[in-house]
Design an enzyme around this catalytic site. Structure first.
Site, PDB file in Angstrom:
ATOM      1  N   GLU A 143      35.834  46.950  38.292  1.00 36.37           N
ATOM      2  CA  GLU A 143      34.765  46.166  39.300  1.00 36.37           C
ATOM      3  C   GLU A 143      34.805  44.725  38.948  1.00 36.37           C
ATOM      4  O   GLU A 143      34.883  44.295  37.658  1.00 36.37           O
ATOM      5  CB  GLU A 143      33.623  46.914  39.651  1.00 36.37           C
ATOM      6  CG  GLU A 143      33.555  47.960  40.206  1.00 36.37           C
ATOM      7  CD  GLU A 143      33.470  49.288  39.400  1.00 36.37           C
ATOM      8  OE1 GLU A 143      33.282  49.076  37.892  1.00 36.37           O
ATOM      9  OE2 GLU A 143      33.617  50.265  39.485  1.00 36.37           O
ATOM     10  N   TYR A 189      43.604  39.909  37.205  1.00 34.01           N
ATOM     11  CA  TYR A 189      43.922  41.283  37.643  1.00 34.01           C
ATOM     12  C   TYR A 189      45.006  41.843  38.619  1.00 34.01           C
ATOM     13  O   TYR A 189      46.029  42.450  38.614  1.00 34.01           O
ATOM     14  CB  TYR A 189      42.705  42.066  38.068  1.00 34.01           C
ATOM     15  CG  TYR A 189      41.509  41.795  37.249  1.00 34.01           C
ATOM     16  CD1 TYR A 189      41.666  42.120  35.781  1.00 34.01           C
ATOM     17  CD2 TYR A 189      40.211  41.568  37.590  1.00 34.01           C
ATOM     18  CE1 TYR A 189      40.655  41.781  35.126  1.00 34.01           C
ATOM     19  CE2 TYR A 189      39.216  41.654  36.741  1.00 34.01           C
ATOM     20  CZ  TYR A 189      39.483  41.799  35.237  1.00 34.01           C
ATOM     21  OH  TYR A 189      38.420  41.678  34.449  1.00 34.01           O
ATOM     22  N   ASN A 208      34.504  35.855  41.502  1.00 37.14           N
ATOM     23  CA  ASN A 208      35.402  35.606  40.066  1.00 37.14           C
ATOM     24  C   ASN A 208      36.784  35.413  40.421  1.00 37.14           C
ATOM     25  O   ASN A 208      37.454  36.373  40.120  1.00 37.14           O
ATOM     26  CB  ASN A 208      35.020  36.569  39.360  1.00 37.14           C
ATOM     27  CG  ASN A 208      35.286  36.444  37.773  1.00 37.14           C
ATOM     28  OD1 ASN A 208      36.299  35.389  37.581  1.00 37.14           O
ATOM     29  ND2 ASN A 208      34.758  37.079  36.949  1.00 37.14           N
ATOM     30  N   ALA A 212      35.702  39.818  28.379  1.00 41.90           N
ATOM     31  CA  ALA A 212      35.290  38.458  28.103  1.00 41.90           C
ATOM     32  C   ALA A 212      36.308  37.565  27.092  1.00 41.90           C
ATOM     33  O   ALA A 212      36.633  38.354  26.275  1.00 41.90           O
ATOM     34  CB  ALA A 212      33.904  38.744  27.589  1.00 41.90           C
TER      35      ALA A 212
END
Length: 170
Positions: free
Chosen positions: A115, A127, A120, A82
């Site tokens: 995951e 990623y 998103n 986050a």
């Protein structure tokens, strides 16, 4: 291990005590629909030999971003990443993840997994840039709202100082 920018503005470090847990829990609650509570984070750190919490600090903000993860044998499992909304889209998550993945590789990890919600897009792009590849779908893995989770894997190449390589056979 503590990492900092050339100008000393960004500091990334692993936290082992309770000092940062209030700020981490606050950022968690502001970011996710099903956040971990402070008590859950504290219990995780206290009761697990594999749990880790890393924080990214900026001047005036002791927890601008964080990552919770597990280092289990030779695999790094990313649980949560986050970034405070005011710092998003500035490369902070990339630098945090690269630091954690390089540190895990230096400790013997060869792969990392996580995951991510199918919707998103920002996280999925991050990623992918880091070398993760989708290998499976967990139907209705997330709630509030219900949504599929994509399972991603990445190989950590220790021979090149933590440089990341996609895993063709995760």
């Amino acid at each position: 291990m503590i990492a900092s920018d050339k100008d000393g503005a960004l500091v990334i470090e692993r936290t082992s005590g309770e000092a940062d847990l209030d700020a981490v829990a606050e950022l968690e609650a502001a970011t996710f629909t099903n956040p971990w509570t402070r008590d859950m984070l504290e219990r995780e750190l206290r009761d697990s030999a594999v749990a880790r919490v890393y924080v990214a600090r900026l001047p005036g903000d002791p927890v601008a971003a964080f990552c919770t993860c597990w280092l289990v044998l030779d695999e790094l499992h990313i649980n949560t990443v986050a970034v405070a909304s005011v710092y998003r889209r500035r490369g902070l998550a990339t630098r945090l993840m690269r630091h954690i993945m390089a540190e895990a590789a230096a400790e013997g990890a060869s792969r990392t997994t996580l995951e991510v919600r199918r919707s998103n897009e920002a996280a999925r792009r991050l990623y992918e840039r880091l070398g993760f590849r989708e290998v499976a779908v967990r139907k209705n893995y997330y709630s509030q709202p219900e949504e599929d989770g994509l399972v991603l894997w990445c190989t950590l190449d220790r021979r090149r100082s933590g440089k990341l390589e996609p895993d063709p056979n995760p």
